[in-house]
Design a protein around this motif. Structure first.
Motif, PDB file in Angstrom:
ATOM      1  N   PHE A  51      -2.631  73.490  14.993  1.00  0.00           N
ATOM      2  CA  PHE A  51      -3.931  72.933  15.369  1.00  0.00           C
ATOM      3  C   PHE A  51      -4.725  73.934  16.213  1.00  0.00           C
ATOM      4  O   PHE A  51      -5.912  74.153  15.978  1.00  0.00           O
ATOM      5  N   LYS A  52      -4.068  74.560  17.181  1.00  0.00           N
ATOM      6  CA  LYS A  52      -4.744  75.506  18.068  1.00  0.00           C
ATOM      7  C   LYS A  52      -5.129  76.797  17.352  1.00  0.00           C
ATOM      8  O   LYS A  52      -6.052  77.485  17.780  1.00  0.00           O
ATOM      9  N   ASP A  54      -6.477  77.069  14.484  1.00  0.00           N
ATOM     10  CA  ASP A  54      -7.720  76.872  13.731  1.00  0.00           C
ATOM     11  C   ASP A  54      -8.907  76.974  14.684  1.00  0.00           C
ATOM     12  O   ASP A  54      -9.045  76.152  15.590  1.00  0.00           O
ATOM     13  N   ALA A  56     -11.853  76.112  14.361  1.00  0.00           N
ATOM     14  CA  ALA A  56     -12.711  74.922  14.314  1.00  0.00           C
ATOM     15  C   ALA A  56     -12.272  73.871  15.330  1.00  0.00           C
ATOM     16  O   ALA A  56     -13.056  72.988  15.690  1.00  0.00           O
ATOM     17  N   ASN A  57     -11.045  73.963  15.797  1.00  0.00           N
ATOM     18  CA  ASN A  57     -10.521  72.969  16.737  1.00  0.00           C
ATOM     19  C   ASN A  57     -10.643  73.404  18.200  1.00  0.00           C
ATOM     20  O   ASN A  57     -10.117  72.731  19.084  1.00  0.00           O
ATOM     21  N   ARG A  58     -11.351  74.486  18.449  1.00  0.00           N
ATOM     22  CA  ARG A  58     -11.459  75.005  19.825  1.00  0.00           C
ATOM     23  C   ARG A  58     -12.050  73.941  20.759  1.00  0.00           C
ATOM     24  O   ARG A  58     -13.119  73.393  20.510  1.00  0.00           O
ATOM     25  N   ALA A  60     -10.989  70.977  21.220  1.00  0.00           N
ATOM     26  CA  ALA A  60     -10.733  69.612  20.753  1.00  0.00           C
ATOM     27  C   ALA A  60      -9.331  69.172  21.162  1.00  0.00           C
ATOM     28  O   ALA A  60      -8.456  69.987  21.442  1.00  0.00           O
ATOM     29  N   CYS A  62      -5.846  67.555  20.126  1.00  0.00           N
ATOM     30  CA  CYS A  62      -5.026  67.442  18.919  1.00  0.00           C
ATOM     31  C   CYS A  62      -4.656  65.974  18.685  1.00  0.00           C
ATOM     32  O   CYS A  62      -4.032  65.342  19.536  1.00  0.00           O
ATOM     33  N   ARG A  63      -5.037  65.475  17.526  1.00  0.00           N
ATOM     34  CA  ARG A  63      -4.707  64.092  17.161  1.00  0.00           C
ATOM     35  C   ARG A  63      -4.191  64.023  15.732  1.00  0.00           C
ATOM     36  O   ARG A  63      -4.463  63.073  15.005  1.00  0.00           O
ATOM     37  N   VAL A  64      -3.435  65.029  15.341  1.00  0.00           N
ATOM     38  CA  VAL A  64      -2.859  65.078  14.002  1.00  0.00           C
ATOM     39  C   VAL A  64      -1.346  64.974  14.099  1.00  0.00           C
ATOM     40  O   VAL A  64      -0.745  65.358  15.098  1.00  0.00           O
ATOM     41  N   TRP A  67       0.974  63.981  17.201  1.00  0.00           N
ATOM     42  CA  TRP A  67      -0.014  63.940  18.279  1.00  0.00           C
ATOM     43  C   TRP A  67      -0.994  62.796  18.089  1.00  0.00           C
ATOM     44  O   TRP A  67      -1.680  62.406  19.030  1.00  0.00           O
TER      45      TRP A  67
END
Length: 82
Positions: A51-52, A54, A56-58, A60, A62-64, A67
């Motif tokens: 997640f980190k 990517d 695009a997730n800066r 944000a 993590c809810r995947v 998580w």
């Protein structure tokens, strides 16, 4: 810290002092739980790392994956090992 380490290590001292050559079902259940916990922590850490990575997730949260179920699944799996 030494007192806590002694307290957390006490079950290992008890297990090591057992003269029986056969492992009890309780020991096997503990080993299975520890393996699930270590695997779960590895999965949670890998999901967070992905997640980190990517851009695009800066910034944000993590809810995947795991998580999405818990804010700190790696702490939960740490607790299972303890």
């Amino acid at each position: 810290q030494g007192v806590l380490a002694t307290g957390l290590g006490a079950p290992f001292f008890v297990a090591a002092a057992d003269p029986s050559a056969v492992l009890s079902p309780l020991v096997w259940a503990g080993v299975a739980l520890a393996l699930v916990a270590v695997a779960g922590e590895g999965v949670a850490d890998a999901q967070l790392r992905r997640f980190k990575a990517d851009p695009a997730n800066r910034g944000a949260v993590c809810r995947v994956g795991l998580w999405g179920w818990s804010r700190h699944p790696n702490y939960f799996f740490d607790w299972l090992v303890w």
